[in-house]
Design a protein around this motif. Sequence first.
Motif, short mmCIF file in Angstrom:
data_model
loop_
_atom_site.label_atom_id
_atom_site.label_comp_id
_atom_site.label_asym_id
_atom_site.label_seq_id
_atom_site.Cartn_x
_atom_site.Cartn_y
_atom_site.Cartn_z
N ALA A 221 0.84 -1.20 0.00
CA ALA A 221 0.00 0.00 0.00
C ALA A 221 0.87 1.25 0.00
O ALA A 221 1.97 1.27 0.57
CB ALA A 221 -0.91 0.00 1.22
N THR A 222 0.39 2.29 -0.65
CA THR A 222 1.13 3.55 -0.71
C THR A 222 0.48 4.57 0.22
O THR A 222 -0.73 4.55 0.43
CB THR A 222 1.16 4.10 -2.14
N VAL A 223 1.30 5.44 0.76
CA VAL A 223 0.83 6.47 1.67
C VAL A 223 1.47 7.79 1.28
O VAL A 223 2.69 7.87 1.10
CB VAL A 223 1.16 6.14 3.14
N TYR A 224 0.64 8.81 1.13
CA TYR A 224 1.13 10.16 0.90
C TYR A 224 1.53 10.73 2.26
O TYR A 224 0.68 11.10 3.06
CB TYR A 224 0.05 11.01 0.23
N TYR A 225 2.83 10.74 2.54
CA TYR A 225 3.31 11.10 3.88
C TYR A 225 2.97 12.56 4.18
O TYR A 225 3.53 13.49 3.60
CB TYR A 225 4.81 10.86 3.98
N SER A 226 2.03 12.72 5.13
CA SER A 226 1.54 14.04 5.50
C SER A 226 0.93 13.95 6.89
O SER A 226 0.85 12.86 7.49
CB SER A 226 0.50 14.54 4.49
N ILE A 227 0.50 15.08 7.42
CA ILE A 227 -0.13 15.09 8.74
C ILE A 227 -1.41 14.26 8.76
O ILE A 227 -1.62 13.47 9.70
CB ILE A 227 -0.40 16.54 9.19
N PRO A 228 -2.29 14.36 7.76
CA PRO A 228 -3.47 13.47 7.78
C PRO A 228 -3.10 11.98 7.79
O PRO A 228 -3.82 11.18 8.39
CB PRO A 228 -4.21 13.85 6.49
N ALA A 229 -1.99 11.61 7.14
CA ALA A 229 -1.59 10.20 7.13
C ALA A 229 -1.23 9.72 8.53
O ALA A 229 -1.46 8.54 8.87
CB ALA A 229 -0.41 10.00 6.19
N LEU A 230 -0.68 10.60 9.36
CA LEU A 230 -0.37 10.21 10.73
C LEU A 230 -1.64 9.79 11.48
O LEU A 230 -1.66 8.77 12.18
CB LEU A 230 0.29 11.38 11.47
N PHE A 231 -2.70 10.57 11.34
CA PHE A 231 -3.93 10.31 12.09
C PHE A 231 -4.79 9.21 11.46
O PHE A 231 -5.61 8.61 12.16
CB PHE A 231 -4.75 11.59 12.21
N ILE A 232 -4.60 8.91 10.19
CA ILE A 232 -5.41 7.88 9.53
C ILE A 232 -4.72 6.52 9.56
O ILE A 232 -5.36 5.49 9.81
CB ILE A 232 -5.72 8.29 8.07
N ILE A 233 -3.40 6.48 9.33
CA ILE A 233 -2.68 5.22 9.15
C ILE A 233 -1.86 4.82 10.36
O ILE A 233 -1.91 3.67 10.80
CB ILE A 233 -1.77 5.31 7.90
N TYR A 234 -1.12 5.75 10.96
CA TYR A 234 -0.11 5.37 11.94
C TYR A 234 -0.57 5.47 13.39
O TYR A 234 -0.20 4.62 14.23
CB TYR A 234 1.14 6.24 11.75
N ILE A 235 -1.36 6.46 13.73
CA ILE A 235 -1.74 6.65 15.13
C ILE A 235 -2.82 5.69 15.60
O ILE A 235 -2.75 5.19 16.75
CB ILE A 235 -2.15 8.12 15.37
N PRO A 236 -3.86 5.35 14.81
CA PRO A 236 -4.92 4.44 15.32
C PRO A 236 -4.40 3.10 15.86
O PRO A 236 -4.81 2.71 16.97
CB PRO A 236 -5.84 4.26 14.11
N PRO A 237 -3.52 2.36 15.16
CA PRO A 237 -3.04 1.10 15.76
C PRO A 237 -2.29 1.31 17.07
O PRO A 237 -2.45 0.53 18.02
CB PRO A 237 -2.11 0.52 14.68
#
Length: 350
Positions: A145-161
């Motif tokens: 999967a690809t991720v556009y590294y940005s502030i929204p990506a932190l809260f959608i992809i990395y912080i929830p787990p």
Amino acid sequence: MRTQLPVLSFLSLPLLLLPLPWHLRARNIATLTIFTALFITNLTHGVNSIVWAGSIVTKVPVWCDITTKLGLGVQVALPAASMCITKHLESVASIRQTIQTASDKRRRKIFEFFWCGVFPCIIMALHYVVQGHRFDIAEDFGCMATVYYSIPALFIIYIPPLALSLASLVYAAIAFVWFMKRRAQFAEHLASNSSGLTTGRYFRLMALAVTEIVFGTAIGCYILGVTVQDAHFRPWDNWANVHSDFGRIDQLPRVLLPEFFWNRLLITWYTPVIGSVLFFIFFGFGQDAIADYRRLYTWIQINVFRIPPKPSNASVLPSFHSAPIQLKRLSTDTYPETDRASMPSTHSKY
């Protein structure tokens, strides 16, 4: 080709399947979620490592579209399942409620269904917000999967787990405090709670959840730290800019991958294998699982190899049959005439 990648992934599948019947009978949504997440991850990893062994050619794009989204859901479903397990164990160990009613069990199932099923689907849908292009293909590892590294990506992809793992840690700590307070009568408390848990099952579930918490938190912190340090965040300014050239598929040969990225791939690859082994260790040697193994062995013995089952080992007392004893009627005729007068009288004198 890295031979160990598909071998370890496919060997993990039977380890997950062996204790599955007991979990199906228990109908525990959280533990079934852990099984499903590990099974899907190992299966996709095994297929990818064979199809893209030493290759970065786009071969099955639809497969990549599906598995990359499932992978994002799995990385949220695992900590969510651990949170549901530790929350339930904390509730069982506490003194807030001694008997679980049907309404309590229904609310618990709704809670677990949301966090283990609905919430991962929400994350998979929100991934489209920070999906810069279709997917990537890394040599030996396949599609990612690809991720556009940005502030929204932190809260959608990395912080929830990571947040779910920390919530699990809090519930596990509270459950441990309840156990220490009543450890002498803990087995009796579980029996009176109508939760269906024995002390052994309770601690197996707790061990599985805590292990996932430790691995999930450590790996989540590592990936988040590496991403923040080396990924060079970009501004998420507008939808058109982020999703421009959305159909692009990047191909990543080994020689062009930075070392931190390659190490992250290896860690995320071996983690589900280790999780599968631990899942089998915690549940594959329980009394219920061993009883299932015996039933499976008996079924194979009778239906596949046509070997009749052995007779029961129950002891059978032997029966002794003898001819009935004929009691001969004694009469005065059998006595000699000389002894007849000396025989005692059967009539009382009184």
